[in-house]
Scaffold this active site. Structure first.
Site, PDB file in Angstrom:
ATOM      1  N   TYR A  47     -10.409   6.158  43.932  1.00 13.60           N
ATOM      2  CA  TYR A  47      -9.186   4.981  42.874  1.00 13.60           C
ATOM      3  C   TYR A  47      -7.872   6.060  44.549  1.00 13.60           C
ATOM      4  CZ  TYR A  47      -5.079   4.413  39.846  1.00 13.60           C
ATOM      5  OH  TYR A  47      -3.944   4.089  39.552  1.00 13.60           O
ATOM      6  N   HIS A 100      -3.810  -0.206  40.537  1.00 18.26           N
ATOM      7  CA  HIS A 100      -3.191  -0.460  40.043  1.00 18.26           C
ATOM      8  C   HIS A 100      -2.042  -0.777  40.613  1.00 18.26           C
ATOM      9  CE1 HIS A 100      -6.213   1.694  37.077  1.00 18.26           C
ATOM     10  NE2 HIS A 100      -5.702   1.193  36.330  1.00 18.26           N
TER      11      HIS A 100
END
Length: 196
Positions: A102, A141
């Site tokens: 991530y 994101h």
């Protein structure tokens, strides 16, 4: 000719001075080095992030980065010994020994953008993923509406996924889109210079 272009030391080189973005990035390469996060430089990273991002990260974020035994997915970028960019990733274990990476942050100080520093940081992480057969995905994101960032990641094979409503708590718009890439990951042809 290259010899007639002034050497600006630590100052960023502009496209006008260099004669174009490609030439500028090529000249800038010799000033860029990649390093790791340590307890000694983590406060520099905190200051960089305060200058680059509209959100503040807590102390645990920085403590975890500095003390992580796996530094393959977190890098600092220096331009003539000045910290100008960083990428921070974490490993998320999955079933059967697999894992995802991530990307928590990637940012470059505004005067040093368009020199290929963000690209270099991202390619270092993708290269690290390519060397780990158990890495099944890298994802992040991006704030909805940040088309420049979305375009940047798409150039590296990331796909736009779902929108996460109210992902951000203190910025507008609060929604984020998930971008991800699965193997095969690109390998670096040429490693950047290491910062000592």
């Amino acid at each position: 000719p290259a010899s007639s272009i002034p050497d600006h030391g630590a100052a960023p080189l502009t496209g006008r001075e260099m004669g174009g973005d490609d030439e500028m990035r090529e000249r800038a390469k010799r000033f860029i080095k990649i390093g790791t996060v340590t307890e000694k430089n983590v406060e520099q990273l905190r200051k960089l992030n305060l200058a680059v991002f509209p959100v503040r990260y807590n102390d645990k974020f920085y403590t975890d980065l500095a003390s992580s035994p796996v530094q393959d997915y977190t890098h600092l970028a220096y331009f003539s010994d000045i910290l100008v960019g960083a990428i921070a990733g974490r490993v998320e274990p999955q079933e059967m020994g697999k894992f995802k990476v991530y990307m928590m942050t990637i940012g470059v100080l505004a005067p040093y953008r368009r020199l290929g520093i963000g690209k270099m940081l991202l390619l270092n992480v993708l290269d690290a993923c390519s060397r780990q057969p158990d890495c099944e995905q890298i994802y992040l994101h991006v704030q909805v509406g940040n088309q420049d960032a979305i375009d940047f990641y798409e150039r590296f094979g990331f796909f736009v996924g779902d929108v996460v409503k109210d992902y951000y708590k203190r910025i507008e718009p609060p929604d984020a889109v998930v971008l991800s890439r699965s193997p095969p990951f690109p390998k670096l042809v040429e490693k950047p210079a290491a910062y000592a």
